[in-house]
Design an enzyme around this catalytic site. Structure first.
Site, PDB file in Angstrom:
ATOM      1  N   SER A 187      39.371  40.263  -4.950  1.00  0.00           N
ATOM      2  CA  SER A 187      39.335  41.681  -4.601  1.00  0.00           C
ATOM      3  C   SER A 187      38.019  42.302  -5.083  1.00  0.00           C
ATOM      4  O   SER A 187      36.946  41.838  -4.695  1.00  0.00           O
ATOM      5  CB  SER A 187      40.574  42.391  -5.162  1.00  0.00           C
ATOM      6  OG  SER A 187      40.701  43.678  -4.628  1.00  0.00           O
ATOM      7  N   ASP A 273      45.811  41.361   5.221  1.00  0.00           N
ATOM      8  CA  ASP A 273      45.312  42.151   4.089  1.00  0.00           C
ATOM      9  C   ASP A 273      44.816  43.504   4.575  1.00  0.00           C
ATOM     10  O   ASP A 273      43.781  43.614   5.231  1.00  0.00           O
ATOM     11  CB  ASP A 273      44.187  41.387   3.393  1.00  0.00           C
ATOM     12  CG  ASP A 273      43.755  42.014   2.076  1.00  0.00           C
ATOM     13  OD1 ASP A 273      44.107  43.184   1.817  1.00  0.00           O
ATOM     14  OD2 ASP A 273      43.064  41.335   1.304  1.00  0.00           O
ATOM     15  N   HIS A 310      47.084  41.248   0.683  1.00  0.00           N
ATOM     16  CA  HIS A 310      46.049  41.226  -0.340  1.00  0.00           C
ATOM     17  C   HIS A 310      46.330  40.203  -1.438  1.00  0.00           C
ATOM     18  O   HIS A 310      45.428  39.819  -2.170  1.00  0.00           O
ATOM     19  CB  HIS A 310      45.883  42.619  -0.940  1.00  0.00           C
ATOM     20  CG  HIS A 310      44.613  42.807  -1.709  1.00  0.00           C
ATOM     21  ND1 HIS A 310      43.374  42.495  -1.190  1.00  0.00           N
ATOM     22  CD2 HIS A 310      44.373  43.264  -2.974  1.00  0.00           C
ATOM     23  CE1 HIS A 310      42.438  42.756  -2.083  1.00  0.00           C
ATOM     24  NE2 HIS A 310      43.018  43.208  -3.171  1.00  0.00           N
TER      25      HIS A 310
END
Length: 331
Positions: A187, A273, A310
């Protein structure tokens, strides 16, 4: 959440044009040159963790503008040295937490440096210990919008510089083989690892999962989820700021860093995501090394997870990373 980005066949060909500023390289060269005036290490203090198979130190190194940045440095106890090193960068809003939280890489036999996020650490996890003294520029409260109107003021100019300096710091620590250093992150951490790959020409490897700040303009059109949603929320109020914001973000674009990278690279992304859309990860992967020759490295690979968001591949992705990095580092 159903798949919302491009189909996989199109992602595999996705090479978007970039609005890359002409002075991109000069901007980062000047930024890093200023940081390099400072010796990297400030202090290295042993920490008692209650763990018998690892040894840990509380490290302070100098990042952007010489500011002190905290990190945990961990070695396998009684390991033969020097060891290859993994520098790990953490997610948005998180701090370095407690020293016993992240032990995967050290248990795989690497020296491990976990960098704190300056001015973050209050959204989840167990906190951080690195303030950001440069927060007076216009912008919103979240890291994604701090200093949004100027690339010189933006939070990520400072955080990316810290990330590069973390590599310099780990190479100066005892027990580390400086020629074998990897940058790892998920991330926000994935975006930082990718930036490091573009700014550190002799990096040994980059492991990038669900990277933030890749394909930024497309992401702003696709998702309102934070952190991108913080940018759109700011621009919804500051209606005349769009041009300045896009200019600032062009200096932080992960695809631009990817183009300049040399190191072998391992990517992963969830195709559902909505936080860091997969088109950003593929844009960075598909243009990786095109200015440096790194894109021809056969040790460059990407793993999509069609039914994941995610969270991506989670432990499966880590399993793949461990095997891949062992081969690249000849561990």
């Amino acid at each position: 959440m159903p798949a919302f980005d491009l189909p996989l066949a199109e992602l595999e060909r996705h090479r978007p044009d970039l609005d890359e500023p002409a002075d991109f390289d000069a901007f980062w060269q000047d930024t890093l040159k200023e940081a390099e005036r400072h010796e990297p290490l400030v202090s290295v203090r042993p920490v008692k963790t209650g763990l018998r198979l690892t040894d840990t130190w509380d490290v302070t190194f100098r990042g952007f503008a010489g500011d002190p940045v905290r990190a945990w440095f961990t070695l396998p106890a009684h390991a033969r040295q020097p060891l290859p090193a993994v520098v790990e960068y953490i997610g948005y809003g998180r701090g370095r937490g407690l020293p016993h939280e992240r032990l995967t890489w050290v248990n795989a036999g690497y020296a491990h440096l976990l960098m704190d996020n300056r001015g973050q650490g209050d959204q989840y996890g167990n906190g951080g210990h690195t303030p950001d003294p440069h927060t007076g520029a216009p912008g919103g409260p979240g890291p994604a919008v701090r200093g949004l109107l100027s690339p010189h003021d933006h939070h990520y100019r400072r955080l990316i510089t810290d990330a590069v300096r973390a590599v310099t710091a780990v190479r100066a620590l005892p027990g580390v083989d400086p020629a074998r250093t990897a940058a790892v992150g998920n991330s926000q951490g994935g975006g930082l690892a990718l930036a490091v790959a573009g700014l550190v020409p002799d990096l040994g490897a980059a492991l990038v999962t669900a990277p933030f700040l890749c394909g930024i303009r497309r992401a702003l059109d696709l998702t309102d989820a934070a952190p991108y949603g913080e940018i759109t929320a700011y621009l919804a109020v500051h209606r005349g700021a769009e041009q300045a914001a896009h200019r600032t973000l062009s200096y932080l674009e992960g695809v631009s860093f990817a183009r300049r990278a040399h190191a072998p690279a391992h990517f992963g992304t969830g195709l559902r995501d909505t936080v860091c859309p997969p088109s950003g990860a593929y844009a960075a992967f598909n243009r990786y090394g095109e200015l440096s020759g790194g894109g021809a490295d056969p040790r460059r690979e990407i793993h999509p997870y069609p039914f994941n968001g995610h969270e991506g591949g989670e432990a499966e992705q880590v399993r793949r990373q461990l095997g891949w990095l062992a081969r690249v580092m000849a561990v």
